[in-house]
Design an enzyme around this catalytic site. Structure first.
Site, PDB file in Angstrom:
ATOM      1  N   ALA A  19      22.208  25.013  26.087  1.00  0.00           N
ATOM      2  CA  ALA A  19      23.569  25.199  25.576  1.00  0.00           C
ATOM      3  C   ALA A  19      24.548  25.163  26.743  1.00  0.00           C
ATOM      4  O   ALA A  19      24.823  26.171  27.383  1.00  0.00           O
ATOM      5  CB  ALA A  19      23.697  26.526  24.829  1.00  0.00           C
ATOM      6  N   GLY A  20      25.023  23.970  27.064  1.00  0.00           N
ATOM      7  CA  GLY A  20      26.009  23.789  28.130  1.00  0.00           C
ATOM      8  C   GLY A  20      27.280  23.285  27.485  1.00  0.00           C
ATOM      9  O   GLY A  20      28.044  24.067  26.918  1.00  0.00           O
ATOM     10  N   GLU A  49      33.350  25.915  33.016  1.00  0.00           N
ATOM     11  CA  GLU A  49      34.273  26.253  31.909  1.00  0.00           C
ATOM     12  C   GLU A  49      34.582  25.014  31.058  1.00  0.00           C
ATOM     13  O   GLU A  49      35.699  24.843  30.574  1.00  0.00           O
ATOM     14  CB  GLU A  49      35.524  26.968  32.425  1.00  0.00           C
ATOM     15  N   GLY A  65      36.350  11.508  60.952  1.00  0.00           N
ATOM     16  CA  GLY A  65      35.111  12.154  61.411  1.00  0.00           C
ATOM     17  C   GLY A  65      35.243  13.668  61.452  1.00  0.00           C
ATOM     18  O   GLY A  65      34.326  14.401  61.071  1.00  0.00           O
TER      19      GLY A  65
HETATM   20  N1  COS Z   1      39.742  28.180  18.887  1.00  0.00           N
HETATM   21  C1  COS Z   1      39.437  28.554  17.644  1.00  0.00           C
HETATM   22  N2  COS Z   1      38.478  27.986  16.900  1.00  0.00           N
HETATM   23  C2  COS Z   1      37.778  26.986  17.462  1.00  0.00           C
HETATM   24  C3  COS Z   1      38.029  26.541  18.780  1.00  0.00           C
HETATM   25  C4  COS Z   1      39.066  27.181  19.489  1.00  0.00           C
HETATM   26  N3  COS Z   1      39.377  26.823  20.728  1.00  0.00           N
HETATM   27  N4  COS Z   1      37.183  25.529  19.073  1.00  0.00           N
HETATM   28  C5  COS Z   1      36.420  25.363  17.982  1.00  0.00           C
HETATM   29  N5  COS Z   1      36.775  26.254  17.017  1.00  0.00           N
HETATM   30  C6  COS Z   1      36.200  26.384  15.677  1.00  0.00           C
HETATM   31  C7  COS Z   1      36.371  25.093  14.890  1.00  0.00           C
HETATM   32  O1  COS Z   1      37.596  25.068  14.213  1.00  0.00           O
HETATM   33  C8  COS Z   1      35.193  25.148  13.947  1.00  0.00           C
HETATM   34  O2  COS Z   1      35.502  25.975  12.872  1.00  0.00           O
HETATM   35  P1  COS Z   1      35.016  25.591  11.380  1.00  0.00           P
HETATM   36  O3  COS Z   1      33.541  25.834  11.399  1.00  0.00           O
HETATM   37  O4  COS Z   1      35.781  26.500  10.484  1.00  0.00           O
HETATM   38  O5  COS Z   1      35.360  24.145  11.190  1.00  0.00           O
HETATM   39  C9  COS Z   1      34.112  25.844  14.765  1.00  0.00           C
HETATM   40  O6  COS Z   1      34.799  26.590  15.780  1.00  0.00           O
HETATM   41  C10 COS Z   1      33.179  24.858  15.410  1.00  0.00           C
HETATM   42  O7  COS Z   1      33.970  23.930  16.156  1.00  0.00           O
HETATM   43  P2  COS Z   1      33.516  22.463  16.535  1.00  0.00           P
HETATM   44  O8  COS Z   1      32.864  21.809  15.338  1.00  0.00           O
HETATM   45  O9  COS Z   1      34.639  21.766  17.191  1.00  0.00           O
HETATM   46  O10 COS Z   1      32.364  22.824  17.588  1.00  0.00           O
HETATM   47  P3  COS Z   1      31.441  21.912  18.453  1.00  0.00           P
HETATM   48  O11 COS Z   1      30.082  22.476  18.357  1.00  0.00           O
HETATM   49  O12 COS Z   1      31.663  20.473  18.137  1.00  0.00           O
HETATM   50  O13 COS Z   1      31.931  22.207  19.965  1.00  0.00           O
HETATM   51  C11 COS Z   1      33.281  22.128  21.927  1.00  0.00           C
HETATM   52  C12 COS Z   1      33.208  22.150  20.381  1.00  0.00           C
HETATM   53  C13 COS Z   1      32.643  20.907  22.534  1.00  0.00           C
HETATM   54  C14 COS Z   1      34.780  22.121  22.209  1.00  0.00           C
HETATM   55  C15 COS Z   1      32.627  23.400  22.487  1.00  0.00           C
HETATM   56  O14 COS Z   1      31.246  23.337  22.321  1.00  0.00           O
HETATM   57  C16 COS Z   1      32.928  23.617  23.957  1.00  0.00           C
HETATM   58  O15 COS Z   1      34.019  24.072  24.330  1.00  0.00           O
HETATM   59  N6  COS Z   1      31.987  23.282  24.847  1.00  0.00           N
HETATM   60  C17 COS Z   1      32.094  23.541  26.258  1.00  0.00           C
HETATM   61  C18 COS Z   1      31.651  24.946  26.509  1.00  0.00           C
HETATM   62  C19 COS Z   1      31.941  25.361  27.887  1.00  0.00           C
HETATM   63  O16 COS Z   1      33.073  25.405  28.317  1.00  0.00           O
HETATM   64  N7  COS Z   1      30.871  25.718  28.594  1.00  0.00           N
HETATM   65  C20 COS Z   1      30.994  26.178  29.903  1.00  0.00           C
HETATM   66  C21 COS Z   1      30.230  27.440  30.030  1.00  0.00           C
HETATM   67  S1  COS Z   1      31.167  28.843  29.833  1.00  0.00           S
HETATM   68  S2  COS Z   1      31.765  29.122  31.663  1.00  0.00           S
END
Ligand code: COS
Length: 385
Positions: free
Chosen positions: A129-130, A363, A340
């Site tokens: 989960a990244g 992040e 250099g």
């Molecule tokens: N604020 C509020 N709600 C949010 C949101 C946000 N910023 N981002 C997503 N959601 C909600 C969506 O609206 C959706 O809700 P519904 O189920 O009602 O539709 C739900 O959360 C799932 O969202 P989504 O389908 O967009 O999720 P994904 O699994 O496709 O992932 C990303 C979205 C890629 C944006 C997310 O996985 C992400 O940010 N990944 C990177 C994580 C990260 O930063 N990792 C670093 C480690 S932490 S230092």
């Protein structure tokens, strides 16, 4: 450029710069070399009330916001990204409590965090989960008045050093992203141990560690928000914290630019300082312009988030994306201007270039930021039609 900071903002910026210049710069190379956690600096930042800048006064903080926090992050990053990562990750770990914690949780934990008595870490990432944050496999099972956590978190900044951990775990597998929940786990809880400490390319003084939960029991009261809210807690936390990563980008780029400009003034080739050569001036001109643009965006977005606007995902992703791409480009260019010398450990810019790379990755990678921005644009466009 003048950003018309108020008196307290100026004081934060000046004091952060003083700490960075006098306390961080002299030891940054050694911290990097030895991979030494910057405890002394963190204690100094705590004494200067910097760990509570964005925490309300009623919980022992300074009562300012994310913008003031960014000012401090920027100045520390100008000196050392390893130190500023330790400092900024503390805020990342605190946001879940600040944004979604109960009154009891805030009263219990925020004063300890604001005073620096305990550092904090945010634990979302795992082996599987990244970028796909919903892929968390660590579980939390409710048993009586306790949740029982099992699983392993990976690459956790401040891992092992922090006293408080905000942890995302699955409470209901069948619900996907909506089956995750957020918890507060204290160090020394039985069943909670630390695994491998990572050996990194950059930000080497920051601690990056595995967290291992084996039948780790935490009181039910340590659930943040409601069961199933974990993914939202994580996303909203990242929405708030990503401008801090942008501020890190502005700071490290500024530090690299200054080092390169001073070197260009002193370095003589072809009978003149190389800063007189137009080819070098053009590189410096691009660096300075990009830094100012990144700073203006990060400041504007941080202030926008402080208005408590409802949806800030797009803007915070833009600030993180733009400022950290600038940081990478500027630090590479600083090495180029210095030739250099830039490549040698004797000068600070090779470390800055190594350090800057993580900003495009943690992040949320900058590809993920583009996804977040892209999805917001699609929604906005569909609404207008
Ligand atoms: N604020 C509020 N709600 C949010 C949101 C946000 N910023 N981002 C997503 N959601 C909600 C969506 O609206 C959706 O809700 P519904 O189920 O009602 O539709 C739900 O959360 C799932 O969202 P989504 O389908 O967009 O999720 P994904 O699994 O496709 O992932 C990303 C979205 C890629 C944006 C997310 O996985 C992400 O940010 N990944 C990177 C994580 C990260 O930063 N990792 C670093 C480690 S932490 S230092």
């Amino acid at each position: 450029m003048d950003y018309f900071l108020d008196e307290e903002q100026m004081m934060i910026k000046d004091l952060a710069r003083q700490i960075a210049d006098e306390k961080v710069m002299p030891i940054r190379a050694e911290l990097d070399e030895k991979e030494e956690f910057p405890w002394e600096i963190m204690k100094l930042l705590a004494q200067s009330d910097f760990l509570g800048i964005y925490i309300p006064e009623e919980y022992g903080g300074m009562g300012r916001g994310g913008f003031e926090f960014c000012l401090a992050v920027e100045e520390l990053s100008r000196a050392c990204l390893g130190v500023s990562t330790t400092y900024a990750a503390n805020a990342l770990g605190t946001y879940p409590i600040l944004l979604y914690g109960s009154e009891e949780q805030k009263k219990k934990y925020l004063p300890e965090i604001a005073s620096g008595k305990k550092l904090v870490a945010f634990a979302l990432t795992e082996a599987n989960a990244g970028s796909d944050a919903a892929g968390v496999q660590t579980t939390a099972r409710l048993e009586g008045n306790e949740y029982v956590l099992n699983g392993t978190k990976q690459w956790i900044t401040n891992g092992g050093e922090a006293g408080i951990y905000t942890v995302i775990a699955i409470t209901d597998k069948s619900k996907g992203a909506r089956g995750a929940s957020a918890f507060i786990v204290e160090k020394d809880t039985p069943g909670f141990t630390f695994g491998k400490k990572e050996n990194k390319m950059g930000i080497r003084s920051s601690s990056t560690r595995e967290l291992i939960f084996e039948n780790c029991r935490v009181p039910k009261e340590n659930l943040i928000g409601k069961p199933g809210m974990g993914f939202i807690v994580a996303m909203k936390t990242l929405d708030s914290s990503r401008t801090g990563v942008g501020a890190q980008g502005v700071g490290v780029a500024q530090g690299a630019y200054e080092a390169a400009a001073v070197y260009a003034l002193e370095r003589q080739q072809f009978g003149q300082p190389i800063i007189s050569i137009q080819a070098v001036q053009h590189i410096l001109a691009d660096m300075a312009t990009q830094i100012e643009a990144a700073r203006a965006l990060v400041y504007a977005v941080a202030k926008f988030i402080d208005t408590k606007a409802k949806d800030v995902s797009k803007e915070s992703a833009m600030a993180k994306l733009f400022a950290t791409d600038v940081a990478m480009k500027v630090t590479v260019d600083a090495v180029q201007v210095m030739g250099g010398a830039g490549y040698m450990r004797e000068y600070p810019v090779e470390k800055m270039m190594r350090d800057a790379k993580i900003l495009q990755i943690y992040e949320g990678t900058n590809q993920i930021q583009r996804n977040v921005i892209g999805q917001a644009l699609v929604k906005e466009t569909a609404k207008k039609k």
